[in-house]
Design a protein around this motif. Structure first.
Motif, PDB file in Angstrom:
ATOM      1  N   ILE A 237       1.183  -1.733  -0.126  1.00  0.00           N
ATOM      2  CA  ILE A 237      -0.055  -0.468  -0.267  1.00  0.00           C
ATOM      3  C   ILE A 237       0.758   1.650   0.721  1.00  0.00           C
ATOM      4  N   PHE A 238       0.326   1.930  -0.493  1.00  0.00           N
ATOM      5  CA  PHE A 238       1.226   3.640  -0.671  1.00  0.00           C
ATOM      6  C   PHE A 238       0.238   5.115  -0.528  1.00  0.00           C
ATOM      7  N   HIS A 239       0.531   5.595   0.859  1.00  0.00           N
ATOM      8  CA  HIS A 239       0.105   6.457   0.729  1.00  0.00           C
ATOM      9  C   HIS A 239       0.510   7.911   0.929  1.00  0.00           C
ATOM     10  N   SER A 240      -0.046   9.174   1.617  1.00  0.00           N
ATOM     11  CA  SER A 240       1.235  10.319   1.667  1.00  0.00           C
ATOM     12  C   SER A 240       0.333  11.348   2.151  1.00  0.00           C
ATOM     13  N   LEU A 241       1.064  12.413   2.530  1.00  0.00           N
ATOM     14  CA  LEU A 241       0.920  13.299   3.683  1.00  0.00           C
ATOM     15  C   LEU A 241       0.291  14.554   3.002  1.00  0.00           C
ATOM     16  N   SER A 242      -0.021  14.318   1.046  1.00  0.00           N
ATOM     17  CA  SER A 242      -0.095  15.038   0.801  1.00  0.00           C
ATOM     18  C   SER A 242      -1.381  15.991   0.601  1.00  0.00           C
ATOM     19  N   LYS A 243      -2.487  14.536   0.328  1.00  0.00           N
ATOM     20  CA  LYS A 243      -4.036  14.963   0.338  1.00  0.00           C
ATOM     21  C   LYS A 243      -4.510  14.917   1.534  1.00  0.00           C
ATOM     22  N   ARG A 244      -4.044  14.109   2.684  1.00  0.00           N
ATOM     23  CA  ARG A 244      -4.614  13.371   4.139  1.00  0.00           C
ATOM     24  C   ARG A 244      -4.153  15.335   4.677  1.00  0.00           C
ATOM     25  N   SER A 245      -2.730  15.231   4.861  1.00  0.00           N
ATOM     26  CA  SER A 245      -2.554  16.967   5.698  1.00  0.00           C
ATOM     27  C   SER A 245      -2.365  17.939   4.868  1.00  0.00           C
ATOM     28  N   ASN A 246      -2.893  17.818   3.656  1.00  0.00           N
ATOM     29  CA  ASN A 246      -2.734  19.277   2.481  1.00  0.00           C
ATOM     30  C   ASN A 246      -0.986  19.573   2.495  1.00  0.00           C
ATOM     31  N   LEU A 247      -0.270  18.790   2.415  1.00  0.00           N
ATOM     32  CA  LEU A 247       1.615  19.191   2.192  1.00  0.00           C
ATOM     33  C   LEU A 247       2.202  18.402   0.774  1.00  0.00           C
ATOM     34  N   PRO A 248       1.316  18.874   0.272  1.00  0.00           N
ATOM     35  CA  PRO A 248       1.858  18.257  -0.879  1.00  0.00           C
ATOM     36  C   PRO A 248       3.774  19.121  -0.952  1.00  0.00           C
ATOM     37  N   GLY A 249       3.876  19.983  -0.856  1.00  0.00           N
ATOM     38  CA  GLY A 249       5.387  20.365  -1.385  1.00  0.00           C
ATOM     39  C   GLY A 249       5.991  19.623  -0.085  1.00  0.00           C
ATOM     40  N   LEU A 250       5.643  19.552   0.904  1.00  0.00           N
ATOM     41  CA  LEU A 250       6.692  18.339   2.373  1.00  0.00           C
ATOM     42  C   LEU A 250       7.407  16.502   1.172  1.00  0.00           C
ATOM     43  N   ARG A 251       6.117  16.244   0.503  1.00  0.00           N
ATOM     44  CA  ARG A 251       6.960  15.154  -0.503  1.00  0.00           C
ATOM     45  C   ARG A 251       7.022  13.912   0.005  1.00  0.00           C
ATOM     46  N   SER A 252       6.007  13.985   1.817  1.00  0.00           N
ATOM     47  CA  SER A 252       5.774  12.755   2.024  1.00  0.00           C
ATOM     48  C   SER A 252       5.391  11.644   2.280  1.00  0.00           C
ATOM     49  N   GLY A 253       5.270  10.162   1.803  1.00  0.00           N
ATOM     50  CA  GLY A 253       4.703   9.530   2.134  1.00  0.00           C
ATOM     51  C   GLY A 253       5.598   7.968   2.559  1.00  0.00           C
ATOM     52  N   PHE A 254       4.463   7.138   2.232  1.00  0.00           N
ATOM     53  CA  PHE A 254       5.134   5.526   2.662  1.00  0.00           C
ATOM     54  C   PHE A 254       5.128   4.715   1.812  1.00  0.00           C
ATOM     55  N   ALA A 255       5.667   3.465   1.506  1.00  0.00           N
ATOM     56  CA  ALA A 255       5.093   2.116   1.419  1.00  0.00           C
ATOM     57  C   ALA A 255       5.116   1.010   2.355  1.00  0.00           C
ATOM     58  N   VAL A 256       4.320  -0.177   2.606  1.00  0.00           N
ATOM     59  CA  VAL A 256       4.818  -0.855   3.967  1.00  0.00           C
ATOM     60  C   VAL A 256       3.413  -2.263   3.224  1.00  0.00           C
ATOM     61  N   GLY A 257       4.146  -2.931   3.482  1.00  0.00           N
ATOM     62  CA  GLY A 257       3.737  -4.298   2.502  1.00  0.00           C
ATOM     63  C   GLY A 257       4.754  -5.931   3.565  1.00  0.00           C
ATOM     64  N   GLY A 258       4.791  -6.852   2.836  1.00  0.00           N
ATOM     65  CA  GLY A 258       5.419  -7.852   3.534  1.00  0.00           C
ATOM     66  C   GLY A 258       6.822  -7.784   3.323  1.00  0.00           C
ATOM     67  N   LYS A 259       7.081  -8.586   4.901  1.00  0.00           N
ATOM     68  CA  LYS A 259       8.890  -8.144   4.885  1.00  0.00           C
ATOM     69  C   LYS A 259       9.451  -7.987   3.120  1.00  0.00           C
ATOM     70  N   ASP A 260       9.485  -9.137   2.578  1.00  0.00           N
ATOM     71  CA  ASP A 260      10.348  -9.541   1.711  1.00  0.00           C
ATOM     72  C   ASP A 260      10.567  -8.277   0.294  1.00  0.00           C
ATOM     73  N   SER A 261       8.703  -8.008   0.277  1.00  0.00           N
ATOM     74  CA  SER A 261       9.009  -6.199  -0.610  1.00  0.00           C
ATOM     75  C   SER A 261       8.956  -5.249  -0.188  1.00  0.00           C
ATOM     76  N   ILE A 262       9.194  -5.297   1.193  1.00  0.00           N
ATOM     77  CA  ILE A 262       9.817  -3.543   1.257  1.00  0.00           C
ATOM     78  C   ILE A 262      11.789  -4.068   1.077  1.00  0.00           C
ATOM     79  N   ALA A 263      11.904  -4.950   2.185  1.00  0.00           N
ATOM     80  CA  ALA A 263      13.869  -5.370   1.910  1.00  0.00           C
ATOM     81  C   ALA A 263      14.509  -5.454   0.482  1.00  0.00           C
ATOM     82  N   ARG A 264      13.558  -5.946  -0.643  1.00  0.00           N
ATOM     83  CA  ARG A 264      13.850  -5.462  -1.946  1.00  0.00           C
ATOM     84  C   ARG A 264      13.556  -3.670  -2.400  1.00  0.00           C
ATOM     85  N   LEU A 265      12.510  -3.070  -1.504  1.00  0.00           N
ATOM     86  CA  LEU A 265      11.954  -1.694  -2.000  1.00  0.00           C
ATOM     87  C   LEU A 265      13.791  -0.816  -1.476  1.00  0.00           C
ATOM     88  N   LYS A 266      14.170  -1.927  -0.294  1.00  0.00           N
ATOM     89  CA  LYS A 266      15.246  -0.821   0.655  1.00  0.00           C
ATOM     90  C   LYS A 266      16.426  -1.227   0.325  1.00  0.00           C
TER      91      LYS A 266
END
Length: 393
Positions: A237-266
């Protein structure tokens, strides 16, 4: 000089196309921008204080995988919002905006082949253009699946033939949907997850609009996957503070998933990513931990939903969005309507076709315009009244 051919058939990005269409023409009145989804509500006032308190850490290289406090804040938010416990250190990756994640996740997780053949990446049509570019970047075949009124404005991936599904590596899905505002319910997610389990592909759930809704919080992909006991690595899943918190210029979001998927992203991030600067990670941590401003923000959008329903409710084919902040309005021709609206009223919208690809001689959204409800309420109301009187009366 030779350039990669895999991008040769990529259409121009939506907003340069819009400038090409409109900018040589004078607006009919003072412009009202209703094109880009850039929130204009106020972000929390205390953000500047958190930034000031942490300003010295601009002198440090950012934590590549995210500061532990930010990782934990995201994990806590996912548990609070969806009831899903995730390990902050191994299942969370803070992002420099979700666009980074939605693109790089495909590089990290899409295999070179599926059954010895070119992999397929499924995307709704219309869609956020990053999905298609990411597919082309990894040498996959993007398959554009209509997300129209006939399909509930969400793609019906279950209707695809078995030979296509057998090659699917990743399916993108946006809920609440951009541009239609449709919400994937639990049954939709359960069916899609079951399909992914059957054909062994991953789901990339773009949930950036999840906190802007009318009354009922949209269910999430990870939430349903957890409820039905799916493979934890089936969904990212992918989420962002742009819409939730009106901070598009902060460029802050996240990915959350299984350990193998996130390890490959890291692993990819270590070589090719752009972690958020530490002062901004400190801000993001506090913003993910605060819900008061989110509730207040949602109340403002509720007022905007009511304005849109009042101004446009009598228009044939008007469908109030379930969530998000876009209107997806029916017209005869999206480009022609956009031009007419600009030249006669100064209201600037986006032709629906600019968010879609032609498939089988048809462009989903060619008979639509997308209208962003991000302006201040009075300005938005003026814009919608001008739009209604110009295009529908």
């Amino acid at each position: 000089m030779d350039f990669p051919q895999r991008f040769s058939n990529l259409p121009e990005y939506a907003f340069p196309r819009l400038r090409t269409l409109l900018d040589s023409h004078e607006p009919g009145a003072k412009p009202i921008a209703m094109t880009i989804g850039e929130p204009r509500h106020a972000f929390p006032g205390w953000v500047k204080d958190v930034l000031a308190e942490n300003i010295g850490s601009f002198g440090q290289y950012p934590a590549n995988d995210g500061a532990p406090g930010l990782q934990q804040a995201i994990a806590d938010w996912v548990k609070m919002r969806y009831g899903v416990p995730v390990d902050a250190a191994s299942q969370v990756l803070p992002l420099n905006g979700t666009r980074e994640g939605l693109f790089n996740a495909l590089i990290a997780l899409c295999p070179e082949t599926r059954g010895g053949k070119q992999p397929v990446v499924l995307t709704p049509n219309p869609f956020y253009q990053v999905y298609a570019v990411a597919a082309l970047a990894v040498g996959a075949e993007p398959v554009y699946v209509p997300a129209t009124e006939a399909t509930g404005n969400l793609p019906d991936y279950t209707s695809l033939p078995g030979d296509v599904l057998a090659r699917v590596a990743v399916a993108y899905i946006c809920s609440p949907a951009n541009p239609q505002g449709a919400v994937a319910d639990r049954a939709y997610w359960a069916d899609l997850i079951a399909l992914a389990e059957q054909y062994d592909f991953k789901i990339f759930a773009d949930e950036c609009y999840s906190e802007i809704y009318r009354s009922t919080p949209p269910p999430g992909a990870l939430q349903v996957a957890h409820e039905i006991g799916a493979d934890p690595d089936r969904v990212v899943i992918f989420h962002s503070l742009s819409k939730r918190s009106n901070l598009p210029g902060l460029r802050s979001g996240f990915a959350v998933g299984g350990k193998d998927s996130i390890a490959r992203l890291k692993q990819l991030r270590a070589y090719a990513g752009a972690p958020l600067p530490m002062p901004l990670q400190a801000v993001a941590e506090q913003v993910w931990r605060d819900e008061d401003h989110v509730i207040a923000n949602r109340a403002l959008y509720a007022e905007k939903y009511a304005i849109a329903d009042e101004v446009l409710g009598d228009i044939q084919g008007y469908a109030p969005p379930e969530a998000g902040f876009f209107l997806w309005l029916p017209v005869d021709d999206g480009e022609a309507a956009t031009m007419k609206l600009w030249r006669e009223t100064g209201v600037r919208v986006l032709p629906g076709a600019y968010l879609a690809r032609e498939v089988g001689g048809h462009i989903p959204g060619a008979d639509r315009i997308r209208v962003a409800m991000v302006a201040e309420k009075q300005e938005m109301q003026r814009g919608l009244i001008k739009l209604r009187d110009c295009l529908y009366r």
